[in-house]
Enzyme design. Sequence first.
Site, PDB file in Angstrom:
ATOM      1  N   GLY A   1      -5.898  20.481  58.205  1.00 59.84           N
ATOM      2  CA  GLY A   1      -5.582  19.310  57.373  1.00 59.84           C
ATOM      3  C   GLY A   1      -6.531  18.162  57.665  1.00 59.84           C
ATOM      4  N   GLY A   2      -5.983  16.943  57.580  1.00 60.37           N
ATOM      5  CA  GLY A   2      -6.810  15.756  57.782  1.00 60.37           C
ATOM      6  C   GLY A   2      -7.424  15.690  59.162  1.00 60.37           C
TER       7      GLY A   2
ATOM      8  N   GLY B   1     -44.389  18.728  46.901  1.00 63.16           N
ATOM      9  CA  GLY B   1     -43.365  17.770  47.319  1.00 63.16           C
ATOM     10  C   GLY B   1     -42.799  18.120  48.684  1.00 63.16           C
ATOM     11  CB  ALA B   2     -42.024  21.339  50.282  1.00 61.91           C
TER      12      ALA B   2
END
Length: 523
Positions: free
Chosen positions: A178-179, A413-414
């Site tokens: 859960g949280g 771009g890499a």
Amino acid sequence: MSDEIRKDTTQGKIKDFETKSQALKLMGGEKQIAKQHEAKKLTARERIDLFFDEGTFQEVQLFVQHRSTLFGLDKKEIASDGVITGFGNVNGRVVFVAAQDFTSAGGSLGEMHAKKIWKVMDMALDARKPFVSLNDSGGARIQEGVHSLEGYGGIFYRNTICSGYIPQIHAIMGPTAGGAVYSPALADWIFMVKNSSYMYITGPDVVKAVIGEEVSHEDLGGAVAHASKSGVCHVVTESDADCIEKIKKLLSYLPDCCDNPLPLSESSDSPDRLCTDLDTFIPDKSNRAYDMKKIIKSVADNNEMFETHELWAQNIVTAFIRMMGKTVGVIANNPRFYAGVLDVNASDKASRFIRFCDAFNIPILTFTDVPGYMPGTTQEWAGIIRHGAKLLHAYSESTVPKITVITRKAYGGAYLGMCSKQLGADYVMAWPTAEIAVMGADGACNIIYRSEISKAEDPAAKRAELAAAYEEKFNNPYFAASLGIIEEIIAPRDTRKRIITVLDALKDKKLSRVSKKHTNIPL
Ligand code: HXC
């Protein structure tokens, strides 16, 4: 006269205090401890004993009790409210800790349990020392309702305030559901123990009820699932003892807080050591794979590295090494996996690592061998644009010393994304095997010479001829070196020596940015 000490005397009060302390220190009692051991787990106290240097642990708020009266809790005593908190020395350095104890009401988190954790987190923040959380808990203490939720809220808030100020490490050593998963998620590093820990938003029963999927605890949220599929877990460990040992190892690389010096280890390695193995390491054919980790180990002090996210996004490596005893963070494409391409997960993995290093003044060393970003709908729809941008942002905003070594491909771009000069690299070196270009020769020729190739008598021969000319011009480090885009071309064997020299020259680097509240990293 009886030998028994009267309770209302000073001696009696001290004895009473000691008896009460001893009882509390047993936490959930012998039966629950035996159950914990049967599950191959240590108790919180045993974990603490392993973690701290002998005799240095100072417990804080041992006597805290819950004050809930609902659902039978008024009749239930929970020793120390299910969590041991305090501080001590780890290899001589102070570290604060919260260790949830599953033997006491399943380590469930109620109001006072949470407040104990708040206290040591606040102390760690004020004292500017690392905070370590050993998690083993059934989650929010159901009987305490919203008090438990408030407790988590206060922890999340503190995790965020501590972020980038002191190192925060979480070990998952039992259930975390859960949280409760979000405190680890907000911290810097998550360690998990194989076969005895799991993390998930909802367990297998809820998964089955809501979406009809059948899955085991381990497959849904075990250490290997989170280490290889989700990237939630940074380090998988074999047992509680192994987990504690590995956390101590990681701590040995980290400073106490963001503006304290990095720890300095004695180095038995030489700054002049040549890495002759690297001269024959890059395959002659540029489409052949190799394992980048061997290069990292070859240059590192005593060939040692501490790798994080070893099983996730393996096309990029993130690791800590030491150079002449001082910590360095390494980010490196690994051509052994998907040719070292950048994709969504690799971008996330590297960006978070870079930001950690920058926050804690750890110099960044980048090894580049990258053919580009991964194309295709899977990556586009997963948001490679958004995720890839994180890498550009993280490198650009970082102000620590940044050294880049291009071993082979640095395309498009890499190339920029792997700490190129324009993203603020202080010093870029390339091996003679480097290929720094917009793209590979074949792809480039197919675009710029499309009509010439199609009109040729022998298109394949023409393409090969044009590609050779392109390679001669661009697929080498000399064109980039002539433009001053790289500082040096170095023989692979000299890599360790050169990195150490440059790191030493940059050790007092101080860079400030324009004043503002904070950057807005693409998320
Ligand atoms: C109160 C709890 C508890 C909880 C365990 N216990 N979890 N008590 N609140 N959340 C108690 C049990 O009642 C039991 O008490 C003891 O701890 C040991 O638990 P067992 O069930 O016997 O252990 P085991 O069989 O090993 O099972 C472990 C478990 C199971 C799978 C974790 O206990 C369980 O499912 N717990 C509930 C998990 C859960 O749903 N948590 C709430 C999540 S919601 P006795 O007295 O019998 O020894 C949440 C919201 C947070 O956390 C949101 C924050 C934003």
